[in-house]
Design a protein around this motif. Sequence first.
Motif, PDB file in Angstrom:
ATOM      1  N   ARG A   1      -3.957 -12.894  11.981  1.00 18.85           N
ATOM      2  CA  ARG A   1      -3.515 -11.592  11.519  1.00 18.85           C
ATOM      3  C   ARG A   1      -2.072 -11.566  11.247  1.00 18.85           C
ATOM      4  NH1 ARG A   1      -7.257  -7.998  13.955  1.00 18.85           N
ATOM      5  NH2 ARG A   1      -9.304  -9.004  13.959  1.00 18.85           N
ATOM      6  N   PHE A   2      -1.818 -10.838  10.207  1.00 19.75           N
ATOM      7  CA  PHE A   2      -0.362 -10.667   9.856  1.00 19.75           C
ATOM      8  C   PHE A   2       0.164  -9.250  10.004  1.00 19.75           C
ATOM      9  CE2 PHE A   2      -2.229 -14.283   7.601  1.00 19.75           C
ATOM     10  CZ  PHE A   2      -1.396 -15.162   7.806  1.00 19.75           C
ATOM     11  N   GLU A   3       1.258  -8.931  10.659  1.00 22.81           N
ATOM     12  CA  GLU A   3       1.846  -7.759  10.995  1.00 22.81           C
ATOM     13  C   GLU A   3       2.014  -7.000   9.710  1.00 22.81           C
ATOM     14  OE1 GLU A   3       1.776  -5.651  13.731  1.00 22.81           O
ATOM     15  OE2 GLU A   3       0.693  -7.176  14.602  1.00 22.81           O
ATOM     16  N   LEU A   4       1.931  -5.612   9.217  1.00 31.23           N
ATOM     17  CA  LEU A   4       2.394  -5.060   8.305  1.00 31.23           C
ATOM     18  C   LEU A   4       3.663  -4.376   8.318  1.00 31.23           C
ATOM     19  CD1 LEU A   4      -0.592  -2.554   7.248  1.00 31.23           C
ATOM     20  CD2 LEU A   4       0.057  -4.953   6.508  1.00 31.23           C
ATOM     21  N   GLN A   5       4.644  -4.020   7.356  1.00 38.48           N
ATOM     22  CA  GLN A   5       5.823  -3.461   7.490  1.00 38.48           C
ATOM     23  C   GLN A   5       5.955  -2.312   7.039  1.00 38.48           C
ATOM     24  OE1 GLN A   5       8.812  -5.786   5.642  1.00 38.48           O
ATOM     25  NE2 GLN A   5      10.446  -4.260   5.912  1.00 38.48           N
ATOM     26  N   ALA A   6       6.107  -1.259   7.761  1.00 36.55           N
ATOM     27  CA  ALA A   6       6.209  -0.056   7.302  1.00 36.55           C
ATOM     28  C   ALA A   6       7.749   0.203   6.747  1.00 36.55           C
ATOM     29  CB  ALA A   6       6.235   1.214   8.394  1.00 36.55           C
ATOM     30  N   LEU A   7       7.528   0.803   5.337  1.00 41.23           N
ATOM     31  CA  LEU A   7       8.848   0.741   4.540  1.00 41.23           C
ATOM     32  C   LEU A   7       9.440   2.278   4.640  1.00 41.23           C
ATOM     33  CD1 LEU A   7       7.494  -1.247   1.484  1.00 41.23           C
ATOM     34  CD2 LEU A   7       8.917  -2.081   3.550  1.00 41.23           C
TER      35      LEU A   7
ATOM     36  N   LEU B   1       0.778  -1.304  -0.042  1.00 41.92           N
ATOM     37  CA  LEU B   1       0.024  -0.014   0.045  1.00 41.92           C
ATOM     38  C   LEU B   1       1.000   1.272   0.110  1.00 41.92           C
ATOM     39  CD1 LEU B   1      -2.815   1.452   0.373  1.00 41.92           C
ATOM     40  CD2 LEU B   1      -2.401   1.422   2.865  1.00 41.92           C
ATOM     41  N   ALA B   2       0.779   2.149  -0.831  1.00 39.03           N
ATOM     42  CA  ALA B   2       1.284   3.397  -0.933  1.00 39.03           C
ATOM     43  C   ALA B   2       0.366   4.426  -0.738  1.00 39.03           C
ATOM     44  CB  ALA B   2       2.320   3.362  -2.316  1.00 39.03           C
ATOM     45  N   THR B   3       0.710   5.528  -0.040  1.00 38.60           N
ATOM     46  CA  THR B   3      -0.144   6.678   0.008  1.00 38.60           C
ATOM     47  C   THR B   3       0.965   8.112   0.227  1.00 38.60           C
ATOM     48  OG1 THR B   3      -0.299   6.706   2.604  1.00 38.60           O
ATOM     49  CG2 THR B   3      -2.098   5.470   1.531  1.00 38.60           C
ATOM     50  N   ALA B   4       0.368   9.086   0.217  1.00 37.51           N
ATOM     51  CA  ALA B   4       1.254  10.441   0.476  1.00 37.51           C
ATOM     52  C   ALA B   4       1.925  10.467   1.997  1.00 37.51           C
ATOM     53  CB  ALA B   4       0.371  11.599   0.461  1.00 37.51           C
ATOM     54  N   GLU B   5       1.516   9.355   2.657  1.00 43.42           N
ATOM     55  CA  GLU B   5       2.010   9.359   4.106  1.00 43.42           C
ATOM     56  C   GLU B   5       3.040   8.226   4.269  1.00 43.42           C
ATOM     57  OE1 GLU B   5      -1.450   9.577   3.865  1.00 43.42           O
ATOM     58  OE2 GLU B   5      -1.139  11.739   3.947  1.00 43.42           O
ATOM     59  N   GLY B   6       3.323   7.327   2.968  1.00 45.69           N
ATOM     60  CA  GLY B   6       4.227   6.318   3.248  1.00 45.69           C
ATOM     61  C   GLY B   6       3.707   4.869   2.396  1.00 45.69           C
ATOM     62  N   CYS B   7       4.773   3.959   2.540  1.00 49.18           N
ATOM     63  CA  CYS B   7       4.599   2.750   2.008  1.00 49.18           C
ATOM     64  C   CYS B   7       4.563   1.390   2.963  1.00 49.18           C
ATOM     65  CB  CYS B   7       5.470   2.461   0.955  1.00 49.18           C
ATOM     66  SG  CYS B   7       5.277   3.376  -0.682  1.00 49.18           S
ATOM     67  N   TRP B   8       3.820   0.543   2.951  1.00 50.23           N
ATOM     68  CA  TRP B   8       3.214  -0.529   3.714  1.00 50.23           C
ATOM     69  C   TRP B   8       3.524  -1.762   2.960  1.00 50.23           C
ATOM     70  CZ3 TRP B   8       1.223   3.982   4.097  1.00 50.23           C
ATOM     71  CH2 TRP B   8       1.133   4.715   5.323  1.00 50.23           C
ATOM     72  N   LEU B   9       4.072  -2.757   3.781  1.00 52.62           N
ATOM     73  CA  LEU B   9       4.129  -4.135   2.894  1.00 52.62           C
ATOM     74  C   LEU B   9       3.410  -4.949   3.916  1.00 52.62           C
ATOM     75  CD1 LEU B   9       5.649  -5.888   0.504  1.00 52.62           C
ATOM     76  CD2 LEU B   9       7.386  -6.430   2.212  1.00 52.62           C
ATOM     77  N   ALA B  10       2.460  -5.877   3.011  1.00 51.89           N
ATOM     78  CA  ALA B  10       1.747  -7.052   3.666  1.00 51.89           C
ATOM     79  C   ALA B  10       2.338  -8.362   3.096  1.00 51.89           C
ATOM     80  CB  ALA B  10       0.246  -6.794   3.572  1.00 51.89           C
ATOM     81  N   GLN B  11       2.606  -9.030   4.000  1.00 47.69           N
ATOM     82  CA  GLN B  11       2.958 -10.454   3.422  1.00 47.69           C
ATOM     83  C   GLN B  11       2.015 -11.662   4.372  1.00 47.69           C
ATOM     84  OE1 GLN B  11       7.201 -10.262   3.699  1.00 47.69           O
ATOM     85  NE2 GLN B  11       7.401 -10.421   1.725  1.00 47.69           N
ATOM     86  N   ARG B  12       1.679 -12.791   3.586  1.00 48.15           N
ATOM     87  CA  ARG B  12       1.079 -13.902   4.107  1.00 48.15           C
ATOM     88  C   ARG B  12       1.833 -15.257   3.636  1.00 48.15           C
ATOM     89  NH1 ARG B  12      -3.061 -11.347   0.635  1.00 48.15           N
ATOM     90  NH2 ARG B  12      -3.697 -12.792  -0.926  1.00 48.15           N
ATOM     91  N   PRO B  13       1.452 -16.166   4.316  1.00 54.09           N
ATOM     92  CA  PRO B  13       1.962 -17.582   3.590  1.00 54.09           C
ATOM     93  C   PRO B  13       1.456 -18.016   2.296  1.00 54.09           C
ATOM     94  CG  PRO B  13       1.359 -17.759   6.016  1.00 54.09           C
ATOM     95  CD  PRO B  13       0.793 -16.572   5.480  1.00 54.09           C
ATOM     96  N   HIS B  14       2.313 -18.674   1.533  1.00 51.66           N
ATOM     97  CA  HIS B  14       1.696 -19.163   0.127  1.00 51.66           C
ATOM     98  C   HIS B  14       0.970 -20.184   0.758  1.00 51.66           C
ATOM     99  CE1 HIS B  14       3.297 -16.609  -3.141  1.00 51.66           C
ATOM    100  NE2 HIS B  14       4.305 -16.787  -2.700  1.00 51.66           N
ATOM    101  N   LEU B  15      -0.123 -20.751  -0.164  1.00 53.07           N
ATOM    102  CA  LEU B  15      -0.823 -21.899   0.170  1.00 53.07           C
ATOM    103  C   LEU B  15      -0.940 -22.825  -1.009  1.00 53.07           C
ATOM    104  CD1 LEU B  15      -3.826 -20.126   1.829  1.00 53.07           C
ATOM    105  CD2 LEU B  15      -2.285 -21.665   3.032  1.00 53.07           C
ATOM    106  N   PRO B  16      -0.716 -24.337  -0.628  1.00 55.76           N
ATOM    107  CA  PRO B  16      -0.697 -25.160  -1.667  1.00 55.76           C
ATOM    108  C   PRO B  16      -2.081 -25.172  -2.491  1.00 55.76           C
ATOM    109  CG  PRO B  16      -1.232 -26.264   0.383  1.00 55.76           C
ATOM    110  CD  PRO B  16      -1.175 -24.768   0.504  1.00 55.76           C
TER     111      PRO B  16
END
Length: 284
Positions: free
Chosen positions: A278-284, A196-211
């Motif tokens: 729930r999965f934590e976001l990473q602020a970039l 996600l990118a906005t004027a305030e910054g960018c955030w990365l969301a990640q989750r496990p791959h599923l088979p």
Amino acid sequence: MKGILSIQSHVVYGHAGNSSAVFPLQRMGFEVWPIHTVQFSNHTQYKEGWTGRAFNAQDISDLVDGINNIGQLTNCEAILSGYQGSAEQCLAIKASVEKVKAANPNALYVCDPVMGAPDKGCIVAPGIAEHLINTLMPMADIIVPNQFELSQFADMAIESLEDAIKACQVALSKGPKMVLVKHLHSVSDEKFSMMLATAEGCWLAQRPHLPFDKQPVGVGDLISALFTGQFLAIGNAVEAFAHCNDACYAVLKATADRGEWELQTIAAQNEIVTPTERFELQAL
């Protein structure tokens, strides 16, 4: 009665386009006004093929005019557009967004710029990509591209996280206020990544791959709907992004657990509202 105007493809069997987006939005408490750009028997990755057709672009305009005639465009909270069946439909979307915003200047336009993925059997008609890049994406409040679609809009290659951040910044400079990259495949092989990118910054969301033996279709449509609904509900883009990631994973997990190909949005309906994991976001 406030609602969301969702202008996307529709499949009779399974979940893609409006068939992937409408029920989750309804389950989140929203009235949804669906307009179908195409109606197919099933999504296009079935080896047996599909039946159905694209609708005339004028059908979109006529239906929006009908809603306007009964005075309801003022109650449209958001327009969500996805797969378009023709270049002319893109122009009908443009006119429809302008009409909605004239009636309700606070209405959001969320553009999921489906440009096709030939390797997955998803083909779009000539002229659609050009209209998305030059017309619809710049006028949108929020765009929800995948990595390829973002690279086309930003006119640059994306091969790393740094490239993705730069491409999002380029995209924001072209008009949209938010960019949700629904799949960043260059960031990690181990996890499914979104940004996600906005004027305030960018955030990365990640989750496990599923088979999956075959990757489900309609995931991007689900992501766009989940984010749109949650952002309208709470007004916080970062929290809406986290919810979108969590709820999408829950639907995919239910799908994998049942050994299904079609998204199990009905089975996972409670998770759409209150995801268990729930999965934590990473602020970039």
